[in-house]
Design a protein around this motif. Structure first.
Motif, PDB file in Angstrom:
ATOM      1  N   GLY A  44      -1.571  -2.448  -7.796  1.00 25.42           N
ATOM      2  CA  GLY A  44      -0.275  -1.790  -7.820  1.00 25.42           C
ATOM      3  C   GLY A  44       0.625  -2.305  -8.930  1.00 25.42           C
ATOM      4  O   GLY A  44       0.166  -2.740  -9.984  1.00 25.42           O
ATOM      5  N   PRO A  95       3.903   2.381 -12.267  1.00 29.04           N
ATOM      6  CA  PRO A  95       3.409   3.258 -11.204  1.00 29.04           C
ATOM      7  C   PRO A  95       2.859   2.453 -10.036  1.00 29.04           C
ATOM      8  O   PRO A  95       2.329   1.344 -10.223  1.00 29.04           O
ATOM      9  N   THR A  96       2.982   2.997  -8.834  1.00 24.68           N
ATOM     10  CA  THR A  96       2.414   2.337  -7.655  1.00 24.68           C
ATOM     11  C   THR A  96       0.893   2.385  -7.704  1.00 24.68           C
ATOM     12  O   THR A  96       0.223   1.389  -7.434  1.00 24.68           O
ATOM     13  N   LEU A  97       0.349   3.542  -8.043  1.00 24.58           N
ATOM     14  CA  LEU A  97      -1.098   3.703  -8.196  1.00 24.58           C
ATOM     15  C   LEU A  97      -1.394   3.692  -9.694  1.00 24.58           C
ATOM     16  O   LEU A  97      -1.191   4.686 -10.390  1.00 24.58           O
ATOM     17  N   LEU A 102      -2.310   0.150  -0.081  1.00 26.92           N
ATOM     18  CA  LEU A 102      -1.578   0.584  -1.274  1.00 26.92           C
ATOM     19  C   LEU A 102      -0.426  -0.373  -1.538  1.00 26.92           C
ATOM     20  O   LEU A 102       0.635  -0.302  -0.905  1.00 26.92           O
ATOM     21  N   THR A 143       4.074   0.012  -2.088  1.00 25.73           N
ATOM     22  CA  THR A 143       4.459   1.377  -1.714  1.00 25.73           C
ATOM     23  C   THR A 143       5.979   1.452  -1.645  1.00 25.73           C
ATOM     24  O   THR A 143       6.611   0.699  -0.903  1.00 25.73           O
ATOM     25  N   ARG A 144       6.552   2.381  -2.418  1.00 26.66           N
ATOM     26  CA  ARG A 144       8.012   2.472  -2.488  1.00 26.66           C
ATOM     27  C   ARG A 144       8.553   3.810  -1.997  1.00 26.66           C
ATOM     28  O   ARG A 144       9.691   3.905  -1.560  1.00 26.66           O
ATOM     29  N   HIS A 145       7.716   4.860  -2.093  1.00 27.69           N
ATOM     30  CA  HIS A 145       8.145   6.196  -1.696  1.00 27.69           C
ATOM     31  C   HIS A 145       6.992   6.899  -0.992  1.00 27.69           C
ATOM     32  O   HIS A 145       5.825   6.549  -1.181  1.00 27.69           O
ATOM     33  N   GLU A 184       5.909   9.681  -1.744  1.00 29.43           N
ATOM     34  CA  GLU A 184       5.090  10.309  -2.782  1.00 29.43           C
ATOM     35  C   GLU A 184       3.950   9.389  -3.236  1.00 29.43           C
ATOM     36  O   GLU A 184       2.903   9.860  -3.684  1.00 29.43           O
ATOM     37  N   ASP A 185       4.152   8.079  -3.122  1.00 33.86           N
ATOM     38  CA  ASP A 185       3.096   7.144  -3.485  1.00 33.86           C
ATOM     39  C   ASP A 185       1.869   7.338  -2.597  1.00 33.86           C
ATOM     40  O   ASP A 185       0.728   7.336  -3.070  1.00 33.86           O
ATOM     41  N   GLU A 229       0.210  10.710  -3.385  1.00 37.81           N
ATOM     42  CA  GLU A 229      -0.557  10.662  -4.628  1.00 37.81           C
ATOM     43  C   GLU A 229      -1.922  10.030  -4.390  1.00 37.81           C
ATOM     44  O   GLU A 229      -2.954  10.523  -4.877  1.00 37.81           O
TER      45      GLU A 229
END
Length: 525
Positions: free
Chosen positions: A95, A202-204, A226, A229-231, A233-234, A237
């Motif tokens: 991450g 980016p998270t990913l 993951l 993870t912040r949102h 959407e992460d 995705e």
């Protein structure tokens, strides 16, 4: 959250505290995730970890490469066969982690009140004067007075292997910091965390995608953690990417470890399959007096949603000591009393001196806490949250737990193909183990037929109280003789493990037609 109630049953008498603990053959309800690495990757050590209570093996891809982890995984598979115990595999992504790479491996001594420069210039050799970091935007992200934590444990306060830095100024891409405490940074990689500062990464990451595409797909991993993870959407995705890698059924555990992730916790929880509360980074993002509030609130929300909550960073001192501190032992117990599904051991098993003992002592603390867990309170809270009218499945699952309590059952047996039934039962926090009899199913695509069930069974190893076994594909979920055979198979397994004895009562959760029912069975010779 509701207040004014004890998380444990009353009365906890002084005599019970003074009485030596007795650990029965009944399996642990709380799950233990062990991180495999240099101190825990041999077949013999992994066997001992499995016997001690590890049910999920974590592979941390923030360091070393796929070949190294593949060798460890092959050893895990041998150990699983040798001890005849299921173990799930968790791939933990790197991450948006900031790192200082110390290629020389030489220890770096930092002294309080000295100045040190953090730079994105990778050509610089790490020293007490300069530390190269893998992030070009550091100087743009911080301001004077911000805190940066660097080192193995991110400044827990009990060790001298991490350092607290205060930003003094920025000079172009470099950040000049004041060293707040003396420390010796050891190892090849030093994780870095900036308190309450958003990292524009980016998270990913592309590296994460490559690892998942190669190592994850090759090994059909049960879980992906993951990181950062912040949102919501992460998570979405990652879910979409998994579909492109034929990993549709791999479950996602969102690691919430920043203030940004905490702010979006409810949306993340709704999308993820489970949550890991990463208290290492959160412990420096939040004021110390707020950490326990986050833990209790987050675990409560996971309980209400019926999704696993896993707590990290519990016995850090056992990386070097044979016993945890008194505060750490209490911390583990409180996590169980809060309703955590599992405990994740990181450096304790990855590089600690006592990986097996760490799992053993955490298991003993969990077992002691489980014996005084206030099941009635948690049951009422969850039932109230679900509300009325309940769905048929919720009604039968909650009734199975209530019945198990009322008749003093030794176990609940649930037949399943997807894992849904035992998860729903576990949501109501039964005080006894749930034996999930996973029945394989034939699945087809345009090319071939496959038999499912193994993945579903191992994924249940993250759920509190659930102990999966894989049944014969001939056992159906309806029909008299096959159902009787399946129940006999389950009960014989439990008796052979020492989990059941003569005259024990068992609550059986099963499907009849399109409906689910719960019935009571008493064991005979």
């Amino acid at each position: 959250m509701q207040g004014g109630h004890l998380a444990f049953e009353e009365p906890v008498r002084l005599s019970s505290v003074l009485t030596p603990s007795t650990f029965s053959s009944i399996p642990l309800l709380t799950k233990i995730v062990g991180t495999l690495g240099p101190r825990s990757r041999s077949v013999e050590t992994i066997e001992a970890c499995l016997q001690a209570g590890m049910s999920v093996a974590r592979f941390d891809f923030s360091w070393l490469d796929g070949d190294y982890h593949q060798e460890t995984l092959e050893n895990l598979r041998i150990a699983v066969k040798n001890v005849k115990k299921l173990c799930a595999v968790m791939l933990d992504t790197m991450g948006a982690e900031l790192q200082v790479c110390n290629a020389t491996g030489n220890p770096i001594k930092l002294k309080a009140d000295d100045h040190v420069t953090i730079t994105p210039d990778a050509s610089k050799i790490p020293s007490a004067e300069v530390l190269p970091v893998n992030y070009d935007g550091l100087a743009e992200s911080v301001k004077k007075g911000d805190s940066i934590f660097l080192g193995q444990y991110l400044s827990t306060g009990i060790e001298s292997t991490s350092v607290w830095l205060e930003v003094l100024e920025t000079r172009g891409p470099d950040v000049i910091c004041l060293v707040k405490n003396s420390a010796t940074l050891a190892g090849s990689i030093f994780p870095m965390h900036m308190s309450q500062v958003r990292v524009k990464l980016p998270t990913l990451t592309e590296m994460d995608k490559q690892v998942i595409s190669n190592w994850g797909s090759r090994n059909k991993v049960e879980f992906i953690a993951l990181s950062y993870t912040r949102h919501v959407e992460d998570v979405r995705e990652l879910r979409a990417f998994l579909k492109t890698q034929n990993l549709n059924e791999t479950q996602i555990f969102a690691k919430v470890e920043t203030l940004e992730g905490l702010k979006h916790f409810d949306e993340i929880l709704q999308e993820a399959d489970g949550v890991i509360l990463s208290r290492g980074n959160l412990g420096v993002d939040l004021p110390p007096e707020k950490v326990f509030l986050f833990q209790k609130s987050a675990v409560h929300r996971c309980n209400m949603a019926g999704k696993p909550a896993i707590i990290t960073r519990v016995v850090d001192s056992m990386t070097e000591n044979l016993r945890p501190t008194r505060a750490e032992a209490t911390d583990v117990a409180n996590a169980v009393l809060d309703g955590a599904d599992g405990i994740l051991l990181g450096p304790e098993t990855l590089c600690g001196l006592y990986p097996i003992e760490a799992i053993q002592i955490v298991g003993k603390i969990c077992a002691e806490a489980e014996s005084v867990y206030n099941q009635s309170l948690h049951f009422k809270r969850i039932a109230k949250h679900v509300g009325e009218p309940m769905s048929h499945a919720e009604s039968v699952a909650s009734s199975a737990v209530r019945t198990a309590v009322n008749v003093n059952a030794a176990m609940i047996v649930a037949f399943t193909s997807t894992g849904g039934a035992p998860r729903l039962i576990a949501k109501y926090r039964p005080p006894v183990p749930v034996l999930a009899v996973v029945i394989p199913r034939l699945k087809t695509n345009s090319l071939k037929w496959t038999l499912t069930g193994t993945l579903q069974a191992r994924q249940l190893l993250s759920v509190r109280g659930v102990h999966p076994i894989l049944s014969s594909p001939n056992v159906a979920t309806s029909g008299g003789s096959s159902e009787d055979w399946g129940l006999k198979f389950a009960l014989n397994h439990c008796k052979s493990m020492g989990w059941l004895k003569h005259n024990d009562r068992v609550v059986v959760f099963q499907k009849i037609g399109d409906s689910s029912v719960a019935k009571i069975v008493e064991l005979q010779d």
